[in-house]
Design an enzyme around this catalytic site. Structure first.
Site, PDB file in Angstrom:
ATOM      1  CG  ASN A  36      71.213  41.479  -1.393  1.00 27.07           C
ATOM      2  OD1 ASN A  36      71.821  41.566  -2.455  1.00 27.07           O
ATOM      3  ND2 ASN A  36      69.903  41.631  -1.317  1.00 27.07           N
ATOM      4  N   GLY A  62      68.262  44.693  -2.840  1.00 29.32           N
ATOM      5  CA  GLY A  62      69.413  45.008  -2.007  1.00 29.32           C
ATOM      6  C   GLY A  62      69.219  44.736  -0.528  1.00 29.32           C
TER       7      GLY A  62
END
Length: 222
Positions: A106, A77
């Protein structure tokens, strides 16, 4: 001054050099540190971490007798902004001689402006170079459903940064596995365990170049 005096001086100087060389050799053979700053692709998301390409890189370096410690600072992430925030502490803690940056995916999936990605990547590269580390940049691509204009602007960031900062680049980390049967997990984003050796093989020429082991005439660019 007599000839005998010069001979005595040279003998002593030669002895000093002989005593110093082993110390220099020991210093040169000290293990260096290679820091990998990435996201879920390098954090082995969805598979055993030991099977991830970063861990396989450590194993290959050990097999080849290269005294390099690989530190995997990748977090699932992670964005380029997050990596930039963490990098100063990581550089201070590990003092790496080499840095591999695998970030940006991301940013793209969240639709962040390519300009901010470019700025963050360039700041990371500059920070590392100012600390004396050499840098390898791993590029990424995003699915076409984000629109042609955005996907092309996103993809162009990585070569722009590599050219501006004069660092090595693997244009697309997933190039050799993205369309391979069984190489991607069900989400279509993360490589399977089966794909990890291919990821390593894809970046290996540039890793060798980063470590100063590229043979004459051998190209880093896959």
């Amino acid at each position: 001054m007599t000839t005998a005096f010069f001979r005595q001086l040279l003998t002593r100087f030669g002895l000093v050099l002989m005593l110093s060389v082993p110390n220099l050799a020991l210093s040169a053979n000290k293990p260096g540190t290679l820091l990998v700053l990435g996201d879920s692709i390098s954090a082995a998301y969805g598979i055993d971490e030991e099977l991830g390409w970063v861990n396989l890189l450590q194993e290959r370096l050990q097999e080849k007798g290269r005294p390099v410690k690989v530190v995997n600072a990748s977090i699932s992430g992670e964005t380029s902004a997050g990596g930039l925030t963490r990098l100063p502490r990581l550089m201070e803690e590990h003092n790496p001689q080499w840095l591999i940056v695998e970030l940006g995916g991301n940013d793209g999936l969240r639709g962040y402006p390519p300009q901010s990605l470019q700025r963050n990547l360039q700041q990371m590269v500059k920070l590392a170079k100012d600390s004396g580390a050499e840098v390898l940049l791993l590029g990424m691509r995003i699915p076409p459903n984000y629109g042609r204009a955005y996907t092309e602007a996103f993809a162009a960031v990585f070569p722009k940064v590599a050219k501006a900062e004069e660092v090595a680049l693997v244009p697309f980390l997933l190039e050799t596995v993205a369309l391979e049967q069984g190489a991607m997990q069900s989400d279509g984003i993360h490589p399977t365990a089966k794909a990890q050796p291919a990821l390593l093989d894809h970046v290996w020429p540039c890793v060798k170049s980063l470590l100063g082991e590229t043979a004459a005439g051998e190209s880093c660019t896959p």
